[in-house]
Design an enzyme around this catalytic site. Structure first.
Site, PDB file in Angstrom:
ATOM      1  N   ARG A 310       0.837  -1.137   0.014  1.00 24.70           N
ATOM      2  CA  ARG A 310       0.014   0.220  -0.040  1.00 24.70           C
ATOM      3  C   ARG A 310       0.806   1.132   0.166  1.00 24.70           C
ATOM      4  NH1 ARG A 310      -3.258  -2.760  -1.555  1.00 24.70           N
ATOM      5  NH2 ARG A 310      -5.212  -3.177  -0.622  1.00 24.70           N
ATOM      6  N   GLU A 339      -4.337   7.100  -5.404  1.00 27.92           N
ATOM      7  CA  GLU A 339      -4.107   6.543  -6.451  1.00 27.92           C
ATOM      8  C   GLU A 339      -5.391   7.066  -7.225  1.00 27.92           C
ATOM      9  OE1 GLU A 339      -4.257   2.230  -5.804  1.00 27.92           O
ATOM     10  OE2 GLU A 339      -2.155   2.351  -4.756  1.00 27.92           O
ATOM     11  N   HIS A 358      -1.654   0.263  -9.782  1.00 32.02           N
ATOM     12  CA  HIS A 358      -2.294  -0.623  -9.004  1.00 32.02           C
ATOM     13  C   HIS A 358      -2.970  -2.032  -9.713  1.00 32.02           C
ATOM     14  CE1 HIS A 358      -3.932  -1.237  -4.624  1.00 32.02           C
ATOM     15  NE2 HIS A 358      -3.792  -2.522  -5.263  1.00 32.02           N
TER      16      HIS A 358
END
Lengths: 394, 327
Positions: A310, A339, A358
C-alpha cells in the site's frame, strides 16, 4: 508449508439442507490443485451443474436446490459495469448465488431492499462502508471484500454491528508476486526507458554503454513474508538471488530452507545488505510509514525499492527526496497514496521511478478467482460454515 | 614481460555510442597496446605489421577482406557477446585468423531479460506506466486487465544455455514448459525444470501461451518464425524474441499483430537495429521493443571484456583459446 496448514480446514462441514457445499469445495480445490489452477473454476462449475436437482420435487439433497432469484440472499454492490462497477462477467457469477442489488436500486427503494441485503460485495474498495450504511442494513451479516487488503475498512466499527469481514488472500498471491518480480526486473534492466528509446523518433543508434543492473545473484530483501512474500521468494530463488526477509514472526526452518531465505530480526540489517527491497506487508497503524527517511538512508545507494503493498507504507515525501538526492538508485511502485497521484506530483517526473496503476491483481484469471473466493466466503458466513478467510479487528 | 612490448590490439574507438568503455581501458592497457581505427589509418605502414589481434566490441571494427589482407600478423578476432552471425567465419579461417566469443557469461542476463519481457508484456507494464504518469489520467479503471504468467504455458524454441536458464526461472512461476531443440536434452535436465520436448515445432506453437526464441542465427534458422508459424500460434499467445531479429519474418509479424493472429510481441532484437523510425512495429500497441539490452549490465560487460582479454592473450601466444569459435 501452506498445504499442511490449509488441510486442517478440510474437516467435514455439516451441510444445511438446500445449501451447496461450496466453501468446502473451494478450500480443497485451492490447496490441492494449484498446478491446475487455470482449470479450477471449471471444475467447480462442473460440480455445481451436476447436482441432482429437479424442480418441483421436495428432495433435500447435499447439492443446491434451484432457487428463485428473490429467494437468494441479497448482496449489495456499487454498480455493474462502467469504470468503477463490478465487471459484467463477475456480476453474472454473483447472480448464480445471490440476488444482486446495486446501490442505485437500494437507494431508490430503501425500505424494501434494506431488509434483503445480507451481504456487501466490496470490489475495488467500493461501495464505501460507513456507519450510515451499516445502520440501514439490519440483516447484514458479512462484507465480502474482493482483494486481500482491508485497510479501507473500519474493522472495529463493522464488528460493532456484528458484521463479519472476509478477504481473498489465495486469489491474489500469484498475480501479486508476479507483479513484484515484473517491477524488479523492469526497474533493474531499465525496461521502460529502453522501450522509449527503441520507439523514439530521435533514436539513431542504440548506445552500447547504456546499462542496467543485474537481478541474478543480487540480494533481495523481502519485508513481509506472508503468502505473497513467500511466493516472491520462490520466484527469486530461481534467479539465484540471495534472499533476506523481515517479518513479525520467523518462519519455520523448512520454509526458510525451501527458498534459501535468511531471517533478519532487525529490519536495519535487511536494508543495509539488499540490492532490492520489496515491501509486501499489509497496511496497519504499525506499518504506516514503515519506510521513511531513516530507512531509506540505511539502504545502499545502488538499491531499488519496490512497493506492492500500500502506498502509505512509505513516507512518500521522504522517498521523493531520497530519489532526487540519489540516496537510493530507483523505485518501482504499483501502489501510491493517493491513487492516482496528483498530476503534478514529483514522483511522476523522476526518471528513476516506474509506477504502475495498482495492477497487482489485474488479470482476467485473478479477478475471476477473487470473485469466486469472495462468494465462497460470503456463502460460508450465511450458511454458518467455517469461514475460509475471515478478517478480525485487532 | 619485461623489456617486451605489449601486443598491439586494434579497436574501433574509445567511448561514445559504440566505443570500448572508458572504464575498461585501464584494464585493457595493462595487457595490450591499444590502437584505434583512426590511429591505424593514419599510420598504416608502421602499424599494420604490429597488430596481432582485434578486440571487436559490439561488432566494431568491421572486419572485411581488405582489412584482413592488410594485417599480416593478425592471430585472433575476439568478439563480444555470444552471437557470431555478423562474422564471416570461413573468410577469417582462410586467413588463418582464429575467432572467440563470450558465450556463457551473457546467459543469465539474457534469460532475465526474457523473463522481464514476458512479464512486462503479459501484465501490460509499459501501458500501465504510461497511464500512471499521463497528465490525462483521472482514475484507474477497474476493467483494465492483463493476463497471468503464473501457471501459463511457455514454449522455448532453442534450449541451449540461455533457453535452459529461462526454463529454470519459468519453473518457479509454475509455468508449464515445452521446448523445441535440434536435439532432445537429457532426461535429468528435462525433469529438473519440468520441460516437455516437442520434436515438431508445430506442437509447441499450438499449445503455448508464450513462445520464446532462444536460438542462434544461422542459415537454417533464418526466418524460422514466418506466416505459417504465427498462424499456428494461439490468438492469445505472445511472441518473445531475445535472439536475433532475422529469426522472425518481420513483415509477417507485423501482419499477424495487426490482424490479431497473435496477441502481442516483445522484442529485444529486430532487423535492423534500430528499426527505421517509420517502421510499423514502432506504432503497434501490442508490441514492446527494447534496444538489444540482453547482456546490458555493468558486471556482465566487465566480465565479457576480461574474457576477451584472456582469449586474445591465448590466441597471440598460440595456446588453446578459451571460447574459441570454429568455422
Amino acid at each position: 508449508m501452506f498445504v499442511s496448514k490449509a488441510f486442517n480446514l478440510l474437516k467435514p462441514i455439516p451441510l444445511m439442507s438446500g445449501q451447496s457445499n461450496l466453501a468446502y469445495k473451494f478450500i480443497h480445490q485451492l490447496v490441492a490443485s494449484h498446478g491446475r489452477r487455470c482449470h479450477r473454476s471449471v471444475i467447480y462449475k462442473q460440480r455445481y451443474r451436476t447436482c441432482p436437482c429437479s424442480a418441483g420435487r421436495q428432495t433435500i439433497s447435499a447439492q443446491t436446490k434451484v432457487m428463485a432469484k428473490e429467494e437468494l440472499p441479497g448482496v449489495l454492490i456499487l454498480d455493474i459495469g462502467g469504470t468503477q462497477g463490478v465487471l459484467e462477467n463477475l456480476a453474472a457469477l454473483l447472480k448464480k448465488h445471490f440476488h444482486l442489488i446495486t446501490m442505485k436500486e437500494f437507494l431508490e427503494n430503501k425500505e424494501e431492499m434494506s431488509k434483503k441485503i445480507q451481504s456487501v460485495f466490496v470490489f475495488e474498495c467500493r461501495p464505501t462502508i460507513d456507519r450510515e450504511l451499516l445502520e440501514s442494513l439490519p440483516n447484514l451479516k458479512v462484507i465480502g471484500n474482493s482483494g486481500v487488503g482491508v485497510d479501507h475498512l473500519d474493522l472495529k466499527m463493522i464488528s460493532s454491528f456484528g458484521v463479519k469481514v472476509t478477504n481473498t488472500p489465495h486469489a491474489v498471491a500469484d498475480p501479486t508476486a508476479d507483479i513484484g518480480m515484473a517491477l524488479m526486473l523492469a526497474s533493474a534492466r531499465r525496461l521502460v526507458e529502453g522501450c522509449q528509446i527503441a520507439v523514439s523518433p530521435d533514436t539513431k543508434h542504440f548506445a552500447v554503454d547504456w546499462l542496467g543492473v543485474e537481478v541474478t545473484r543480487a540480494t533481495l530483501g523481502i519485508i513481509g513474508m506472508g503468502s505473497i512474500g513467500y511466493k516472491v521468494a520462490q520466484r527469486a530463488r530461481a534467479f539465484n538471488m540471495r534472499i533476506l526477509y523481515h517479518n513479525r514472526n520467523r518462519r519455520r526452518k523448512e520454509e526458510e530452507e525451501a527458498v534459501g531465505a535468511h531471517y533478519c530480526e532487525k529490519m536495519e540489517d535487511l536494508l543495509q545488505q539488499s540490492d532490492f527491497v520489496m515491501l509486501i506487508v499489509n497496511l496497519t497503524p504499525e506499518t504506516h510509514r514503515l519506510i521513511g527517511k531513516k530507512e531509506l538512508s540505511l539502504m545502499k545507494p545502488t538499491a531499488t525499492l519496490i512497493n506492492i503493498s500500500r502506498g502509505a507504507v512509505i513516507d512518500q515525501d521522504a522517498l521523493v527526496e531520497a530519489l532526487q538526492s540519489k540516496v537510493i538508485r530507483a523505485a518501482a511502485l504499483d501502489v501510491t497514496y493517493p491513487e492516482p497521484l496528483p498530476r503534478d506530483h514529483p514522483l511522476l517526473k523522476l526518471n528513476n521511478v516506474i509506477i504502475t496503476p495498482h495492477i497487482g491483481t489485474a488479470t482476467v484469471q485473478a479477478i475471476h478467482m477473487m470473485a469466486e473466493e469472495a462468494i465462497a466466503n460470503i456463502l460460508a458466513v450465511l450458511n454458518g460454515q467455517p469461514i475460509p478467510s475471515e478478517v478480525f479487528p485487532k | 614481460m619485461e623489456g617486451q612490448e605489449l601486443p598491439y590490439v586494434l579497436i574501433d574507438c574509445i567511448g561514445g555510442v559504440h566505443g570500448v568503455y572508458e572504464d575498461h581501458v585501464g584494464f585493457l592497457q595493462k595487457h595490450f597496446h591499444l590502437i584505434t581505427m583512426k590511429e591505424y589509418l593514419e599510420n598504416k605502414t608502421l602499424l599494420s605489421k604490429k597488430i596481432r589481434a582485434i578486440y571487436m566490441w559490439y561488432q566494431k571494427p568491421v572486419v572485411n577482406k581488405e582489412l584482413l589482407q592488410s594485417l599480416p600478423n593478425l592471430r585472433i578476432v575476439a568478439s563480444s557477446g555470444v552471437g557470431i552471425d555478423h562474422l564471416d567465419l570461413n573468410l577469417l579461417s582462410s586467413f588463418g585468423v582464429k575467432v572467440s566469443n563470450t558465450p556463457f557469461i551473457v546467459s543469465t542476463d539474457t534469460a532475465d531479460l526474457g523473463m522481464a519481457l514476458m512479464l512486462a508484456s503479459s501484465r501490460r507494464l509499459v501501458e500501465g506506466y504510461e497511464m500512471a504518469v499521463s497528465p490525462d489520467t483521472e482514475y484507474f479503471p477497474a476493467d483494465w486487465l492483463g493476463a497471468e504468467v503464473s501457471g501459463a504455458t511457455l514454449g522455448i524454441v532453442g534450449m541451449g544455455t540461455i533457453g535452459y536458464k529461462v526454463a529454470e526461472r519459468a519453473k518457479a512461476f509454475e509455468m508449464k514448459i515445452l521446448y523445441h531443440n535440434r536435439s532432445q536434452r537429457k532426461k535429468e535436465e528435462e525433469s529438473a525444470v519440468g520441460a516437455v520436448y516437442c520434436k515438431k515445432i508445430d506442437d509447441l506453437l499450438q499449445q503455448s501461451d508464450f513462445v520464446l526464441l532462444a536460438v542462434n542465427l544461422t542459415p537454417q534458422t533464418h526466418k524460422l518464425i514466418g506466416k505459417r508459424e504465427l498462424e499456428l500460434m494461439k490468438p492469445t499467445a505472445t511472441l518473445i524474441n531475445i535472439s536475433r531479429g532475422l529469426l522472425v519474418d518481420q513483415d509477417a509479424l507485423v501482419e499477424a499483430l495487426q490482424n490479431k493472429v497473435i496477441k502481442a510481441a516483445a522484442l529485444d532484437v529486430t532487423y535492423p537495429e534500430p528499426l527505421p523510425r517509420d517502421h510499423p512495429l514502432l506504432k503497434l500497441k501490442n508490441v514492446i521493443i527494447t534496444p538489444h539490452i540482453g547482456s546490458a549490465t555493468k558486471k556482465t560487460r566487465r566480465i565479457m571484456m576480461e574474457e576477451m582479454t584472456e582469449s586474445i592473450q591465448a590466441g597471440i601466444a598460440g595456446l588453446p583459446i578459451p571460447h574459441e569459435v570454429l568455422p
